[in-house]
Design an enzyme around this catalytic site. Structure first.
Site, PDB file in Angstrom:
ATOM      1  N   ILE A  50     -50.809 -97.064 -10.869  1.00  0.00           N
ATOM      2  CA  ILE A  50     -50.768 -95.529 -11.488  1.00  0.00           C
ATOM      3  C   ILE A  50     -49.316 -95.516 -11.681  1.00  0.00           C
ATOM      4  O   ILE A  50     -49.055 -94.649 -12.577  1.00  0.00           O
ATOM      5  CB  ILE A  50     -51.355 -94.312 -10.913  1.00  0.00           C
ATOM      6  CG1 ILE A  50     -50.790 -94.433  -9.281  1.00  0.00           C
ATOM      7  CG2 ILE A  50     -52.840 -94.521 -10.696  1.00  0.00           C
ATOM      8  CD1 ILE A  50     -50.932 -92.902  -8.640  1.00  0.00           C
ATOM      9  N   TYR A  84     -44.570 -90.066   5.388  1.00  0.00           N
ATOM     10  CA  TYR A  84     -45.850 -89.781   4.960  1.00  0.00           C
ATOM     11  C   TYR A  84     -46.355 -88.407   4.493  1.00  0.00           C
ATOM     12  O   TYR A  84     -46.866 -88.203   3.501  1.00  0.00           O
ATOM     13  CB  TYR A  84     -46.872 -90.616   5.781  1.00  0.00           C
ATOM     14  CG  TYR A  84     -48.203 -90.226   5.648  1.00  0.00           C
ATOM     15  CD1 TYR A  84     -48.979 -90.550   4.302  1.00  0.00           C
ATOM     16  CD2 TYR A  84     -49.118 -89.698   6.354  1.00  0.00           C
ATOM     17  CE1 TYR A  84     -50.172 -90.505   3.825  1.00  0.00           C
ATOM     18  CE2 TYR A  84     -50.562 -89.392   6.022  1.00  0.00           C
ATOM     19  CZ  TYR A  84     -51.018 -89.745   4.687  1.00  0.00           C
ATOM     20  OH  TYR A  84     -52.152 -89.323   4.447  1.00  0.00           O
TER      21      TYR A  84
HETATM   22  N1  UFG Z   1     -54.226 -93.849  19.450  1.00  0.00           N
HETATM   23  C1  UFG Z   1     -54.294 -94.475  20.753  1.00  0.00           C
HETATM   24  N2  UFG Z   1     -54.231 -95.942  20.541  1.00  0.00           N
HETATM   25  C2  UFG Z   1     -54.137 -96.650  19.788  1.00  0.00           C
HETATM   26  C3  UFG Z   1     -54.369 -95.851  18.569  1.00  0.00           C
HETATM   27  C4  UFG Z   1     -54.157 -94.539  18.403  1.00  0.00           C
HETATM   28  O1  UFG Z   1     -54.172 -93.955  21.757  1.00  0.00           O
HETATM   29  O2  UFG Z   1     -54.408 -97.763  19.774  1.00  0.00           O
HETATM   30  C5  UFG Z   1     -54.323 -92.453  19.671  1.00  0.00           C
HETATM   31  C6  UFG Z   1     -53.026 -91.896  19.017  1.00  0.00           C
HETATM   32  O3  UFG Z   1     -51.892 -91.758  19.820  1.00  0.00           O
HETATM   33  C7  UFG Z   1     -53.578 -90.469  18.616  1.00  0.00           C
HETATM   34  C8  UFG Z   1     -54.963 -90.755  18.264  1.00  0.00           C
HETATM   35  O4  UFG Z   1     -55.298 -92.202  18.962  1.00  0.00           O
HETATM   36  O5  UFG Z   1     -53.435 -89.678  19.597  1.00  0.00           O
HETATM   37  C9  UFG Z   1     -55.347 -90.773  16.762  1.00  0.00           C
HETATM   38  O6  UFG Z   1     -54.498 -91.867  16.376  1.00  0.00           O
HETATM   39  P1  UFG Z   1     -54.818 -92.382  14.680  1.00  0.00           P
HETATM   40  O7  UFG Z   1     -53.741 -93.293  14.585  1.00  0.00           O
HETATM   41  O8  UFG Z   1     -56.214 -92.879  14.778  1.00  0.00           O
HETATM   42  O9  UFG Z   1     -54.794 -91.229  13.812  1.00  0.00           O
HETATM   43  P2  UFG Z   1     -53.489 -89.915  13.682  1.00  0.00           P
HETATM   44  O10 UFG Z   1     -53.873 -88.669  14.606  1.00  0.00           O
HETATM   45  O11 UFG Z   1     -52.407 -90.456  13.884  1.00  0.00           O
HETATM   46  O12 UFG Z   1     -53.384 -89.850  12.156  1.00  0.00           O
HETATM   47  C10 UFG Z   1     -54.384 -89.717  11.354  1.00  0.00           C
HETATM   48  C11 UFG Z   1     -54.076 -90.338   9.837  1.00  0.00           C
HETATM   49  C12 UFG Z   1     -53.017 -89.658   9.176  1.00  0.00           C
HETATM   50  C13 UFG Z   1     -53.255 -88.072   9.328  1.00  0.00           C
HETATM   51  C14 UFG Z   1     -53.556 -87.345  10.692  1.00  0.00           C
HETATM   52  C15 UFG Z   1     -54.061 -85.853  10.540  1.00  0.00           C
HETATM   53  O13 UFG Z   1     -53.905 -91.581  10.086  1.00  0.00           O
HETATM   54  O14 UFG Z   1     -53.092 -90.116   7.921  1.00  0.00           O
HETATM   55  O15 UFG Z   1     -54.629 -88.184  11.119  1.00  0.00           O
HETATM   56  O16 UFG Z   1     -54.647 -85.706  11.652  1.00  0.00           O
HETATM   57  F1  UFG Z   1     -52.133 -87.421   8.934  1.00  0.00           F
END
Ligand code: UFG
Length: 326
Positions: A52, A141
């Site tokens: 885009i 992001y």
């Molecule tokens: N986590 C772990 N181990 C892992 C991966 C993640 O303990 O191997 C934990 C993270 O620390 C966090 C939770 O799992 O506490 C969720 O982590 P994610 O990476 O799945 O998701 P996030 O909450 O970091 O982020 C997601 C999206 C973002 C968005 C956000 C908004 O990736 O784009 O949700 O809530 F902005």
């Protein structure tokens, strides 16, 4: 008239295209296939491979099709990567939005549904988060998505709905499409790699948070419920609705440990865990109030049970352990 879906080969984009087609909509997809997959493309949609940020491809699409509205998913979305490479996020996300808005203005397309994120809030001051809460992103992001939201506001003769998703998860119940990131960082797909035999254990990023079990709370929302919200938002704009921002979440927080236990129940397998360091930038709790979307868009999430959400993800990953074939 058609709906143009930017990023229709990506995770949430492909699910939204599926729901749009199911409701008899004509869909035109543009996707550069950088993070999207050819295998996720809906055969009933017209597809343009392109970026885009390339005004010529947008000009071609808007000239060759009668586009009524745009649903915009095309963006990079990894928090950690954005910290490492912030300018990639400003170039692709913000730059892409600018070129898209210029093309929409030129062709008189006056409605956009935008894929935003809970990351625009940063560390919340209170839970649940409402749309009027302070926005202070803690990573590039979230910052890029907030800038994109702000850009849309200034465009004349354009109405928008911005949807701030919390933690998208799950897959369509048939399992024909699902989540497939080249470099997976999200909790649920990573947990499911353990029963798939693709990883030995899941590392819990910190068990000393101020929550009931010490691990972070997140609000997991099913991807099909997110897709539904986009269609409701589109119809809201079609019916003359004013520009609005909505949170999309379940309104319930689940801890990392609770998600692991739920995954054990769903898969019937014990999932080995290790406690690791906290991940930089992780707030302890992120829980949405979605009351506004429920009231104004009449959105009712169907998958409120986290086990049901994980079961649909498991159905996809079990049958596609290596993701899409193309
Ligand atoms: N986590 C772990 N181990 C892992 C991966 C993640 O303990 O191997 C934990 C993270 O620390 C966090 C939770 O799992 O506490 C969720 O982590 P994610 O990476 O799945 O998701 P996030 O909450 O970091 O982020 C997601 C999206 C973002 C968005 C956000 C908004 O990736 O784009 O949700 O809530 F902005």
């Amino acid at each position: 008239m058609a709906i143009m879906v930017c990023g229709g080969a990506g995770y949430i984009g492909a699910h939204t295209v599926f729901e749009l087609i199911g409701r008899g909509e004509e869909v035109v997809i543009v996707d550069n296939l950088q993070t999207g997959h050819r295998g996720a493309l809906n055969p009933a949609a017209k597809f343009y491979e392109g970026d885009i940020r390339n005004a010529d491809i947008l000009e071609k699409i808007f000239s060759e099709n009668k586009i009524e509205a745009v649903i915009h998913f095309a963006a990079n979305s990894l928090v950690g990567e954005s910290v490492q490479n912030p300018l990639k996020y400003f170039n692709n996300n913000v730059g892409g939005m600018q070129i898209l808005l210029e093309a929409m203005t030129k062709f008189g397309v006056d409605k956009i549904v935008f894929s935003s994120t809970a990351a625009v809030y940063g560390e919340p001051e209170k839970i649940p988060i409402v749309e009027t809460d302070k926005t202070l992103p803690t990573n590039p992001y979230g910052e890029s998505k907030l800038i994109m939201e702000r850009m849309i506001r200034w465009v004349k003769n354009l109405r928008f709905v911005s949807l701030r998703y919390f933690n998208a998860a799950g897959a369509i119940e048939s399992g024909s499409i699902g989540e497939d990131h080249k470099c997976e960082t999200h909790l649920i797909p990573l947990i499911l790699q353990v029963p798939l035999g693709k990883r030995d254990h899941i590392t819990i990023f910190g068990a000393d948070y101020p929550t009931h079990d010490g691990t972070c709370l997140r609000d997991y929302i099913h991807v099909v419920d997110l897709a539904d919200a986009h269609i409701l938002a589109l119809n809201y704009l079609r019916n003359g609705g004013d520009s609005e921002i909505f949170n999309l979440g379940n309104g319930r927080g689940f801890s990392v440990k609770e998600i692991i236990s739920a995954a054990e129940k769903v898969t019937g397998q014990k999932i080995k865990t290790e406690i690791g360091e906290r991940r930089a930038g992780d707030p302890a709790k992120l829980i949405a109030s979605s009351d506004k979307a429920k009231k104004i868009l009449h959105w009712t999430p169907r998958f409120s049970e986290v086990e049901k959400i994980i079961a649909t993800a498991w159905n996809w990953h079990k049958n596609n352990p290596d993701g899409y074939k193309e």
